[in-house]
Design a protein around this motif. Structure first.
Motif, PDB file in Angstrom:
ATOM      1  N   ILE A   1       0.725  -1.373  -0.028  1.00 10.05           N
ATOM      2  CA  ILE A   1       0.058   0.014   0.065  1.00 10.05           C
ATOM      3  C   ILE A   1       1.047   1.037   0.185  1.00 10.05           C
ATOM      4  O   ILE A   1       0.705   2.157  -0.976  1.00 10.05           O
ATOM      5  CB  ILE A   1      -0.927   0.281   1.050  1.00 10.05           C
ATOM      6  N   SER A   2       2.028   1.133   0.823  1.00  7.93           N
ATOM      7  CA  SER A   2       3.101   2.427   0.919  1.00  7.93           C
ATOM      8  C   SER A   2       3.631   2.513  -0.518  1.00  7.93           C
ATOM      9  O   SER A   2       3.608   3.784  -1.106  1.00  7.93           O
ATOM     10  CB  SER A   2       3.828   2.226   1.889  1.00  7.93           C
ATOM     11  N   LEU A   3       3.809   1.396  -1.141  1.00  6.66           N
ATOM     12  CA  LEU A   3       4.615   1.692  -2.550  1.00  6.66           C
ATOM     13  C   LEU A   3       3.926   2.379  -3.467  1.00  6.66           C
ATOM     14  O   LEU A   3       4.054   3.490  -3.990  1.00  6.66           O
ATOM     15  CB  LEU A   3       4.976   0.355  -3.145  1.00  6.66           C
ATOM     16  N   ILE A   4       2.458   1.896  -3.659  1.00  2.54           N
ATOM     17  CA  ILE A   4       1.462   2.568  -4.469  1.00  2.54           C
ATOM     18  C   ILE A   4       1.310   4.017  -3.859  1.00  2.54           C
ATOM     19  O   ILE A   4       1.167   5.179  -4.776  1.00  2.54           O
ATOM     20  CB  ILE A   4       0.124   1.777  -4.309  1.00  2.54           C
ATOM     21  N   VAL A   5       1.152   4.571  -2.575  1.00  2.03           N
ATOM     22  CA  VAL A   5       0.843   5.955  -2.128  1.00  2.03           C
ATOM     23  C   VAL A   5       2.267   6.687  -2.257  1.00  2.03           C
ATOM     24  O   VAL A   5       2.030   7.785  -2.809  1.00  2.03           O
ATOM     25  CB  VAL A   5       0.635   5.883  -0.711  1.00  2.03           C
ATOM     26  N   ALA A   6       3.408   6.155  -2.164  1.00  2.00           N
ATOM     27  CA  ALA A   6       4.555   6.675  -2.611  1.00  2.00           C
ATOM     28  C   ALA A   6       4.736   7.153  -4.205  1.00  2.00           C
ATOM     29  O   ALA A   6       5.023   8.370  -4.321  1.00  2.00           O
ATOM     30  CB  ALA A   6       6.079   6.170  -2.120  1.00  2.00           C
ATOM     31  N   ILE A   7       4.452   6.310  -4.944  1.00  2.00           N
ATOM     32  CA  ILE A   7       4.350   6.496  -6.313  1.00  2.00           C
ATOM     33  C   ILE A   7       3.549   7.580  -6.874  1.00  2.00           C
ATOM     34  O   ILE A   7       3.901   8.550  -7.498  1.00  2.00           O
ATOM     35  CB  ILE A   7       4.230   5.238  -7.092  1.00  2.00           C
ATOM     36  N   VAL A   8       2.267   7.402  -6.396  1.00  2.00           N
ATOM     37  CA  VAL A   8       1.262   8.510  -6.568  1.00  2.00           C
ATOM     38  C   VAL A   8       1.877   9.910  -5.836  1.00  2.00           C
ATOM     39  O   VAL A   8       1.548  11.030  -6.769  1.00  2.00           O
ATOM     40  CB  VAL A   8      -0.300   8.222  -5.852  1.00  2.00           C
ATOM     41  N   ALA A   9       2.481   9.910  -4.915  1.00  2.00           N
ATOM     42  CA  ALA A   9       2.758  11.140  -4.256  1.00  2.00           C
ATOM     43  C   ALA A   9       3.983  11.812  -5.047  1.00  2.00           C
ATOM     44  O   ALA A   9       4.169  12.928  -5.301  1.00  2.00           O
ATOM     45  CB  ALA A   9       3.288  11.055  -2.968  1.00  2.00           C
ATOM     46  N   ILE A  10       4.822  10.775  -5.630  1.00  2.00           N
ATOM     47  CA  ILE A  10       5.901  11.701  -6.537  1.00  2.00           C
ATOM     48  C   ILE A  10       5.373  12.115  -7.814  1.00  2.00           C
ATOM     49  O   ILE A  10       5.847  12.888  -8.375  1.00  2.00           O
ATOM     50  CB  ILE A  10       7.103  10.414  -6.780  1.00  2.00           C
ATOM     51  N   ILE A  11       4.518  11.276  -8.145  1.00  2.00           N
ATOM     52  CA  ILE A  11       3.703  12.002  -9.409  1.00  2.00           C
ATOM     53  C   ILE A  11       3.108  13.197  -9.425  1.00  2.00           C
ATOM     54  O   ILE A  11       3.101  14.072  -9.928  1.00  2.00           O
ATOM     55  CB  ILE A  11       2.903  10.581 -10.063  1.00  2.00           C
ATOM     56  N   GLY A  12       2.281  13.062  -7.972  1.00  2.00           N
ATOM     57  CA  GLY A  12       1.858  14.521  -7.543  1.00  2.00           C
ATOM     58  C   GLY A  12       2.855  15.494  -7.447  1.00  2.00           C
ATOM     59  O   GLY A  12       2.506  16.737  -7.864  1.00  2.00           O
ATOM     60  N   ILE A  13       3.945  15.143  -6.906  1.00  2.00           N
ATOM     61  CA  ILE A  13       5.069  16.326  -6.759  1.00  2.00           C
ATOM     62  C   ILE A  13       5.491  16.722  -7.893  1.00  2.00           C
ATOM     63  O   ILE A  13       5.488  17.945  -8.267  1.00  2.00           O
ATOM     64  CB  ILE A  13       6.072  15.708  -5.982  1.00  2.00           C
ATOM     65  N   ALA A  14       5.764  16.086  -9.192  1.00  2.00           N
ATOM     66  CA  ALA A  14       6.072  16.433 -10.158  1.00  2.00           C
ATOM     67  C   ALA A  14       5.137  17.252 -11.085  1.00  2.00           C
ATOM     68  O   ALA A  14       5.549  18.515 -11.554  1.00  2.00           O
ATOM     69  CB  ALA A  14       6.226  15.259 -11.210  1.00  2.00           C
ATOM     70  N   ALA A  15       3.751  16.879 -10.820  1.00  2.00           N
ATOM     71  CA  ALA A  15       2.726  17.706 -11.316  1.00  2.00           C
ATOM     72  C   ALA A  15       2.674  19.014 -10.628  1.00  2.00           C
ATOM     73  O   ALA A  15       2.335  20.063 -11.443  1.00  2.00           O
ATOM     74  CB  ALA A  15       1.335  17.127 -11.368  1.00  2.00           C
TER      75      ALA A  15
END
Length: 133
Positions: A22-36
């Motif tokens: 679950i944390s892996l999915i959330v971290a990937i989404v967070a990094i994509i959000g940071i990039a956006a």
């Protein structure tokens, strides 16, 4: 004869696998959000700390996932208890690093979050130590 802490290590390992995934999915989404966010805001924000937090989250998630897999795989092998303890310590250290990064970012120290974040790695380490005995 089964090791004393094998069931304990297996259960905490399974919980760490679930939490790590679950944390892996959330971290990937967070990094994509940071990039956006960086793309939209441009040079108006300093994204270094945000990216550091994202990377630590990603590394922590991977470490938790690996620790869980190692714990489940080696729960009946007392000779592998030291390896499990090391992985548990790595996960605990990364949890503390995340809390320190929160303070560096200007927020107050997240005591409650730190305690909750350390519960599973500490139980995992206890299971590994019981497995060794």
């Amino acid at each position: 004869m089964e090791a004393k802490g094998s069931g304990f290590l297996k259960v905490t390992g399974i919980l760490m696998i679930i939490g790590g995934a679950i944390s892996l999915i959330v971290a990937i989404v967070a990094i994509i959000g940071i990039a956006a966010l960086v793309y939209v805001a441009g040079s108006e924000i300093n994204a270094g700390l945000l990216y550091a937090a994202g990377v630590i989250s990603l590394v922590s998630a991977v470490a938790e996932l690996i620790a869980g897999i190692v714990g489940v795989k080696n729960c009946k092998k007392p000779e592998k208890a030291r390896t499990c303890v090391v992985w548990g310590v790595i996960v605990a250290v990364l949890c503390v690093a995340g809390s320190v990064l929160t303070v560096v970012g200007g927020n107050s120290f997240p005591v409650f979050s730190l305690i909750l974040g350390l519960v599973l790695p500490v139980l995992y380490i206890v299971g590994a130590i019981k497995n060794k005995a």
